[in-house]
Structures are given as structure tokens and as C-alpha cells.
Design a protein around this motif. Structure first.
Motif, mmCIF file in Angstrom:
data_model
loop_
_atom_site.group_PDB
_atom_site.id
_atom_site.type_symbol
_atom_site.label_atom_id
_atom_site.label_comp_id
_atom_site.label_asym_id
_atom_site.label_seq_id
_atom_site.Cartn_x
_atom_site.Cartn_y
_atom_site.Cartn_z
ATOM 1 N N UNK A 196 0.808 -1.216 0.000
ATOM 2 C CA UNK A 196 0.000 0.000 0.000
ATOM 3 C C UNK A 196 0.843 1.269 0.000
ATOM 4 N N UNK A 197 2.062 1.184 0.583
ATOM 5 C CA UNK A 197 2.822 2.398 0.852
ATOM 6 C C UNK A 197 3.221 3.145 -0.420
ATOM 7 N N UNK A 198 3.200 2.444 -1.557
ATOM 8 C CA UNK A 198 3.577 3.146 -2.779
ATOM 9 C C UNK A 198 2.541 4.211 -3.123
ATOM 10 N N UNK A 199 1.309 4.062 -2.672
ATOM 11 C CA UNK A 199 0.282 5.064 -2.977
ATOM 12 C C UNK A 199 -0.306 5.727 -1.741
ATOM 13 N N UNK A 200 -0.266 5.026 -0.596
ATOM 14 C CA UNK A 200 -0.950 5.560 0.585
ATOM 15 C C UNK A 200 0.024 5.909 1.690
ATOM 16 N N UNK A 201 -0.316 6.961 2.434
ATOM 17 C CA UNK A 201 0.371 7.236 3.688
ATOM 18 C C UNK A 201 -0.648 7.096 4.805
ATOM 19 N N UNK A 202 -0.173 7.021 6.035
ATOM 20 C CA UNK A 202 -1.125 6.830 7.127
ATOM 21 C C UNK A 202 -1.912 8.115 7.397
ATOM 22 N N UNK A 203 -1.219 9.254 7.433
ATOM 23 C CA UNK A 203 -1.889 10.468 7.880
ATOM 24 C C UNK A 203 -1.919 11.590 6.847
ATOM 25 N N UNK A 204 -1.450 11.281 5.624
ATOM 26 C CA UNK A 204 -1.410 12.348 4.627
ATOM 27 C C UNK A 204 -1.938 11.840 3.303
ATOM 28 N N UNK A 205 -2.737 12.640 2.613
ATOM 29 C CA UNK A 205 -3.200 12.242 1.289
ATOM 30 C C UNK A 205 -2.033 12.254 0.310
ATOM 31 N N UNK A 206 -2.021 11.291 -0.594
ATOM 32 C CA UNK A 206 -0.987 11.267 -1.632
ATOM 33 C C UNK A 206 -1.658 10.795 -2.914
ATOM 34 N N UNK A 207 -1.026 9.822 -3.612
ATOM 35 C CA UNK A 207 -1.670 9.223 -4.775
ATOM 36 C C UNK A 207 -3.036 8.678 -4.355
ATOM 37 N N UNK A 208 -3.067 8.029 -3.209
ATOM 38 C CA UNK A 208 -4.336 7.599 -2.610
ATOM 39 C C UNK A 208 -4.558 8.381 -1.326
ATOM 40 N N UNK A 209 -5.812 8.357 -0.820
ATOM 41 C CA UNK A 209 -6.090 9.112 0.415
ATOM 42 C C UNK A 209 -5.379 8.514 1.624
ATOM 43 N N UNK A 210 -5.246 9.324 2.689
ATOM 44 C CA UNK A 210 -4.668 8.789 3.926
ATOM 45 C C UNK A 210 -5.556 7.660 4.436
ATOM 46 N N UNK A 211 -4.946 6.672 5.089
ATOM 47 C CA UNK A 211 -5.734 5.507 5.492
ATOM 48 C C UNK A 211 -6.053 5.473 6.984
ATOM 49 N N UNK A 212 -5.569 6.486 7.739
ATOM 50 C CA UNK A 212 -5.825 6.478 9.178
ATOM 51 C C UNK A 212 -7.330 6.472 9.445
ATOM 52 N N UNK A 213 -7.796 5.507 10.239
ATOM 53 C CA UNK A 213 -9.201 5.399 10.657
ATOM 54 C C UNK A 213 -10.169 5.316 9.480
ATOM 55 N N UNK A 214 -9.722 4.732 8.394
ATOM 56 C CA UNK A 214 -10.568 4.731 7.196
ATOM 57 C C UNK A 214 -11.796 3.829 7.385
ATOM 58 N N UNK A 215 -11.651 2.789 8.220
ATOM 59 C CA UNK A 215 -12.822 1.933 8.450
ATOM 60 C C UNK A 215 -13.940 2.703 9.134
ATOM 61 N N UNK A 216 -13.551 3.517 10.126
ATOM 62 C CA UNK A 216 -14.538 4.342 10.818
ATOM 63 C C UNK A 216 -15.170 5.320 9.835
ATOM 64 N N UNK A 217 -14.304 5.887 8.975
ATOM 65 C CA UNK A 217 -14.799 6.855 8.005
ATOM 66 C C UNK A 217 -15.866 6.209 7.114
ATOM 67 N N UNK A 218 -15.586 4.992 6.665
ATOM 68 C CA UNK A 218 -16.532 4.311 5.787
ATOM 69 C C UNK A 218 -17.830 3.982 6.532
ATOM 70 N N UNK A 219 -17.692 3.497 7.766
ATOM 71 C CA UNK A 219 -18.869 3.137 8.545
ATOM 72 C C UNK A 219 -19.726 4.386 8.769
ATOM 73 N N UNK A 220 -19.067 5.503 9.149
ATOM 74 C CA UNK A 220 -19.802 6.749 9.383
ATOM 75 C C UNK A 220 -20.440 7.274 8.108
#
Ligand code: HEC
Ligand code: HEC
Ligand code: HEC
Ligand code: HEC
Ligand code: HEC
Ligand code: HEC
Length: 449
Positions: free
Chosen positions: A43-67
Motif C-alpha cells: 500500500x505504501x507506494x500510494x498511501x500514507x497513514x496520515x497524509x493524502x498522496x496518490x491515494x487518500x490517507x488511510x488512518x481510521x478509514x474503516x470508521x470513516x466508511x462506517x460513518x
């Protein structure tokens, strides 16, 4: 006599304790490392944990989707196949508007793997928040991380409890010996529950000893087997001087493997392209993002090229030193043209689907190779002797005519086999198939110098 056996038990329990700690540490380490390793590898080639890059940041993304009202489990489907998720879940559809870039598909990742990745991501501190004094990141608890982590961990906990009991018993035995000695001096027995248990354990010392021995051996064996199946070679993924993504070249831009590995159909080795091959394109293609530019700048440095202005070569070149990924011992002979041309095998049979390889190349584990459509399913770990042998016993030789410079020999053999087929060679063919084995693919000297 008594003292020496008590000494023995003490040593034994120390040894047990050492083994448990080692096994425990290995176990926990494994559970924590998995999400980390998967994230970095996939994942790291496109995603960072706390910063948007090629892909969005992934921190707490499950919560984001559920909400956001995503369907249950659709986030896992997204990672496996984002198109399918977008088609079946309106929330997932909204995610695709993030940018023009598309997410890669990871059909090989199980729900547990994805949870391990996202747990790891959620457990990472926000570097920006840390710098600001923890203003934002600290407010987000990592609840899911703790409960899901144990999916693997409970086995270790149970084993740990068993071990604790065994050790308790063993050390009890030691104390029993001591108190037996003390008894003879005149001390009273205080008869507590633990004392009773110790007495019981001492009475049944043979069983307790035997059980603990069996458990210890089983654990050692299973951790060795575990090591073996992970393989020293499988998943071997050395670091490379340039983050070269096959997915961009062989995938998105559909460059033929032979353009870069140009000796693969003619010789033993496939060859790694020289910097000049890269320059054919990269003289023009200098990258859009800063990350790409940084990597491509290394090509310019190696080629001794200054892209500024009209662009010019300084003449000062320095080779790119790629680390070898697939390594066979010196005593083994392997020939690419033999397999690719004569055998008619596709690269992905042995190297995996390079059109989806975002990171630099690794040795694909056999489980991943087996999932690729059209591949012969094998069981032995990639690049081991068992792997070569097993395929030679499975693969029927190709019967088409072969078109290379040195095709005479094999064309002749294939023709003869086809013409006379089973009538002439039948008694040598155990299963009615003409496999590589029957052609001599199991002879030691074919593979060993
Ligand atoms: C090739 C680049 C790439 C890779 C590799 C990649 N992603 Fe993505 N990912 C994206 C892009 C781009 C998006 C945004 C969706 C879009 O634009 O289609 C995205 C979106 C997501 C989302 C939804 C994010 C949100 O804010 O809703 C999740 C979850 C996700 N990716 C997980 C993963 C995981 C897990 C991995 C590793 C196994 C991974 N991705 C690897 C590019 C990538
Ligand atoms: C644009 C050039 C290019 C193309 C096209 C390309 N490769 Fe590569 N390949 C490289 C480079 C550079 C490396 C070394 C870096 C690495 O290991 O990722 C490499 C490494 C490899 C390795 C590992 C080598 C080792 O050391 O064991 C394999 C296997 C491989 N490529 C297979 C393929 C296959 C299969 C294709 C076609 C689907 C392909 N490549 C297409 C440039 C290319
Ligand atoms: C046939 C043309 C071609 C050849 C040959 C080629 N590349 Fe590329 N490369 C591309 C294209 C096209 C891109 C995509 C650039 C973009 O997305 O803007 C690219 C992108 C890259 C990137 C950035 C990828 C990323 O997204 O992070 C690197 C690094 C790279 N190439 C390295 C190499 C190396 C090293 C070689 C030689 C072994 C090589 N390329 C050979 C066409 C080529
Ligand atoms: C039967 C399995 C098999 C097939 C099919 C296969 N390879 Fe390989 N490949 C290997 C093995 C084994 C090695 C390691 C060779 C060694 O260390 O001597 C290797 C090594 C490589 C390397 C590293 C450099 C080198 O020349 O040793 C590259 C690049 C490569 N293969 C590319 C390809 C490409 C491209 C194809 C398809 C056209 C392909 N391979 C098909 C098994 C295979
Ligand atoms: C996926 C299947 C597959 C794997 C894996 C594989 N081979 Fe092969 N091998 C073949 C095929 C197919 C042929 C060609 C048979 C023919 O002549 O038609 C072949 C032929 C050979 C030959 C020539 C045999 C002869 O009688 O001339 C040698 C040597 C060989 N392989 C070595 C290896 C080694 C070493 C490995 C492991 C590193 C290996 N192979 C892995 C399928 C495989
Ligand atoms: C199809 C190819 C193939 C054939 C046939 C083959 N080997 Fe091997 N052998 C290999 C490969 C590949 C390795 C290296 C495996 C590794 O590094 O894990 C190997 C490794 C070995 C090793 C060393 C193990 C080690 O730890 O490095 C011995 C010994 C060996 N082979 C003996 C034999 C004998 C004896 C025969 C004949 C009965 C034989 N091999 C036939 C491919 C073959």
C-alpha cells in the motif's frame, strides 16, 4: 542424589522458561509485523497513514466508511477489487472520485490481512500532530487495533497458560523436593491448595514431564516448520537502488518483458536492462510527482545526463547496481530459453503477475503463484529443488514446433515423441503423459553441475 535431581529440574524449568519466552516473543513479533510488512509491501507506494498522496490517507478509514454509510464489509471488497465494490456500494462509488488515479486490486488479501494492515495504520501516531504537541492525533483512540490483534494471539496465550501450568508443576516438584528434605529435618507441611497440586504433580511426575516434553518439542518443531514454509527464499525482497515499479511499465504502459529482459528467449539468463534502455524513454519521461522525479533523477545520474535545458550527457556514467532477487545456488543450472521457448511457459508461472507488481520484484511465494489463472498448481516452495522437480513431473512437454536458433534438437525429440507416442514409449510413461520428467527432467546431472 536428591539434590542432583532437583538441580536437574531447575535447569529444566529454566530451559522451558527460555523456550516460552523465545516462542512468545517470536509470536507477538509476528502478529505485529504482519500489518506493518503488508502495508509497506502493498500500500505504501500510494498511501500514507496520515497524509493524502496518490491515494487518500488511510488512518481510521474503516470508521470513516462506517460513518459515511458504507455497506458492511464493502471496504474489504474495495481492497480486493475496487471496481466490484464501487459497482455494488454507492459509498464506495463516491470514493472513486478522489483522483484520476486508480487503486490497484489485491484479490490475494484476506479480511484478516486487510484488518492487520488497517490496525497497524490506526496504531500509527500522526507525525504532524506529534509535532504540534498532539493536538489532533491524540484524540483518536485505537480501539479496533487491540481487539483484532488477538485473532492470532490467542493461540499463543493458550499455549502460554499450558506452559505456565507445566512450569508451575515442575518448579513445584523442585520445592517438593526441598520440602521433603526439610520434612526430614522436622518442618511441618502447610497443606495449601498449591501444595496439593504440587503433590499431585510430583506423584504424576512422569506424565507431567512427558506432557511438557511433548509440548516443547511440538512447539519447537512447529516454529521450525513455520520458518521453513515462510522460506528464506520465498518473499525474498531485497532493496533496490531505484524504486522501479513493474506495474507502471509492464502493466499500465504495456511494455513487453522482452524489451527489457531481452535475452530471455535466447539464453540461460533473462538479463537486467542497462541504463541506456531506461533512457530510451526516460530522456523524455521525467515524472509528474516529486516522488517519481526523485527516482527518475537517479537514472539521469547513472547515465550521466543533465536534463536541464536541451539536455546533455556529461560522459560520467555510473552503473545502477540492481540486487539479484531470484538466486539459485552455484551448483544448479537453470535455463530460461529452455523453459520459456521449448517448454512454452509464461513468465507468470514462476515470477507472478508482474503487471500488478507496484514495488520492486520479489520472489513470489507458491501460494500466490497458484492463484494466478493458467498457472500449474504446485505445492513446494518457489525456487527449491522440490519446486523444479514437482513441475517436471506435472508439466506435459509442449508439442508445438519450436522457433529459436537452436530448436533442432528439441523439435526432433518432440516430433519423435508425438509420432510414436505412447505405443513406443508407453512402458516408460507411468501416467500416460509425456512430462518433462520422462524427457530426463529428473536426472541429477541436467540440473546440477
Ligand atoms: C496504485 C496505487 C494504490 C495502491 C498500491 C493502493 N491504493 Fe488504495 N487507493 C488508491 C487510490 C488512487 C484511491 C482513491 C480512490 C480512487 O481515486 O479511485 C485509494 C483508496 C483506498 C481506500 C479508500 C480510502 C478512503 O479515503 O475512502 C482504501 C481503504 C484503500 N485505498 C486501501 C488500500 C490498501 C489497504 C492498500 C494496500 C493493500 C492500497 N489501498 C493500495 C490507490 C492505491
Ligand atoms: C522497462 C523495463 C522492464 C520491463 C518492461 C520488465 N522488467 Fe522485469 N525488471 C526490470 C528491472 C529494472 C528489474 C530490476 C529491479 C527489480 O528487481 O524490480 C527487473 C526485475 C525483474 C525480475 C527479478 C530479477 C531478479 O533479480 O531475480 C523478474 C523476474 C522480472 N523483472 C520479470 C519481468 C517480467 C515477467 C516482465 C513482463 C511482464 C518484466 N519483467 C518486464 C525491468 C523491466
Ligand atoms: C518504453 C518506455 C520506458 C522504459 C524503457 C522505461 N520506462 Fe520507466 N516509465 C515509463 C513511463 C511511461 C512511466 C510513467 C511516467 C508517469 O507516470 O508519468 C515510467 C515511470 C518510471 C518510474 C516512476 C514510477 C512511479 O510511478 O513511481 C521509475 C522509477 C522508472 N520509470 C524507472 C525506470 C527504469 C529504472 C527503467 C530502466 C530499467 C525504465 N524506467 C525504463 C516508461 C519507460
Ligand atoms: C520455469 C520457471 C521460470 C520461468 C517460466 C521464467 N523464469 Fe525467470 N527465473 C527463473 C529462475 C529459477 C531464476 C533464477 C535463475 C538463476 O539464479 O540462475 C530466474 C531469474 C530471472 C531474472 C533475473 C535475471 C536473470 O537473468 O537471471 C529475470 C529478469 C527473469 N527471470 C525474467 C523472466 C522473464 C521475463 C520470463 C518470461 C519471458 C521468465 N523469467 C520466465 C525461473 C523462471
Ligand atoms: C512450472 C514448471 C517448471 C518449473 C517450476 C521448472 N521447470 Fe524445468 N522444465 C519445464 C519444462 C516445461 C521444460 C521443457 C521440457 C521440454 O523439453 O519440452 C523444462 C526443462 C528443464 C531442463 C531440461 C531438461 C531436459 O531433459 O533437457 C532443465 C535442466 C530444467 N528444466 C531445470 C529446471 C530447474 C533447475 C528448475 C528449478 C529452479 C526448473 N527446471 C523448474 C518446466 C519447469
Ligand atoms: C529439475 C532440477 C533438479 C534436479 C533434476 C535435481 N536437482 Fe538437486 N537441486 C535443484 C535445485 C534448484 C537446488 C537448490 C535448492 C535450494 O537452494 O533450496 C538443488 C539442491 C540440491 C542439493 C543441495 C541442497 C542444499 O541444501 O543446497 C543436493 C545435494 C541435490 N540438489 C541433489 C540432487 C540429486 C542427488 C539429484 C538427482 C537424484 C538432484 N539433485 C536432481 C534442482 C534439481
Amino acid at each position: 542424589m536428591r539434590i542432583s535431581s532437583s538441580q536437574m529440574f531447575r535447569n529444566f524449568s529454566k530451559w522451558c522458561l527460555g523456550t516460552i519466552s523465545a516462542v512468545f516473543i517470536a509470536g507477538t513479533f509476528h502478529a505485529n509485523a504482519q500489518g506493518d510488512a503488508l502495508f509497506k509491501a502493498k500500500c505504501a507506494s500510494c498511501h500514507q497513514t496520515h497524509k493524502d498522496g496518490t491515494g487518500p490517507k488511510l488512518f481510521q478509514v474503516r470508521t470513516k466508511w462506517a460513518d459515511g454509510g458504507a455497506k458492511d464489509g464493502s471496504i474489504y471488497q474495495w481492497v480486493n477489487n475496487w471496481q466490484a465494490a464501487a459497482a455494488s456500494d454507492p459509498y464506495a462509488q463516491t470514493v472513486t472520485t478522489y483522483s484520476g488515479a486508480a487503486m490497484q486490486q489485491f484479490p490475494e488479501l484476506k479480511k484478516e490481512d486487510i484488518d492487520a494492515i488497517l490496525d497497524w495504520v490506526d496504531a500509527q501516531p500522526d507525525p504532524a500532530a506529534a509535532a504540534e504537541g498532539g493536538a489532533e492525533g491524540a484524540a483518536s483512540p485505537t480501539t479496533t487495533a487491540v481487539e483484532e490483534e488477538s485473532s492470532n494471539g490467542w493461540v499463543w496465550i493458550i499455549l502460554g497458560v499450558i506452559f505456565a501450568v507445566v512450569i508451575g508443576a515442575v518448579s513445584g516438584v523442585r520445592r517438593q523436593l526441598k520440602s521433603a528434605m526439610a520434612d526430614s529435618v522436622g518442618d511441618a507441611d502447610n497443606g495449601t491448595y498449591t501444595q496439593e497440586f504440587k503433590t499431585w504433580a510430583w506423584k504424576n511426575r512422569k506424565y507431567v514431564g512427558l506432557t511438557s516434553l511433548v509440548v516443547v518439542i511440538a512447539l519447537i518443531v512447529s516454529s521450525f516448520l513455520g520458518l521453513y514454509s515462510i522460506g528464506v527464499v520465498e518473499e525474498y525482497h531485497p532493496s533496490q537502488p531505484i524504486q522501479f515499479p513493474h506495474a507502471v511499465h509492464a502493466g499500465t504502459n504495456k511494455i513487453d518483458c522482452k524489451y527489457c529482459h531481452n535475452t530471455v528467449t535466447e539464453s540461460r539468463t533473462a538479463g537486467i536492462p542497462s541504463v541506456n534502455v531506461c533512457m530510451n524513454c526516460h530522456k523524455q519521461v521525467n515524472g509528474r510527482t516529486p516522488e517519481q522525479q526523485e527516482q527518475i533523477a537517479k537514472i539521469y545520474e547513472a547515465a550521466g545526463y543533465i536534463p536541464e535545458g536541451a539536455g546533455k550527457y556529461t560522459g560520467k556514467t555510473k552503473p545502477i547496481v540492481w540486487n539479484k532477487v531470484h538466486v539459485l545456488p552455484d551448483h544448479v543450472y537453470f535455463n530460461h530459453s529452455q523453459h520459456v521457448v521449448v517448454g512454452g511457459l509464461d513468465c507468470k508461472q514462476c515470477h507472478g503477475d508482474m503487471t500488478k507488481q507496484v514495488e520492486t520484484q520479489k520472489v513470489w511465494p507458491i501460494q500466490e503463484l497458484n492463484k494466478i489463472e493458467g498457472n500449474i498448481v504446485l505445492t513446494k516452495p518457489t525456487l527449491t529443488m522440490g519446486w523444479c522437480i514437482e513441475c517436471h513431473a506435472e508439466k506435459e512437454i509442449s508439442t508445438g514446433s519450436i522457433d529459436t536458433k537452436n530448436d533442432g534438437y528439441y523439435n526432433e525429440i518432440h516430433k519423435r515423441l508425438l509420432k510414436h507416442g505412447k505405443s513406443l514409449y508407453g512402458k516408460y510413461l507411468e501416467d500416460g503423459k509425456v512430462t518433462v520428467k520422462e524427457l530426463g527432467g529428473w536426472e541429477c546431472a541436467k540440473c546440477h553441475y
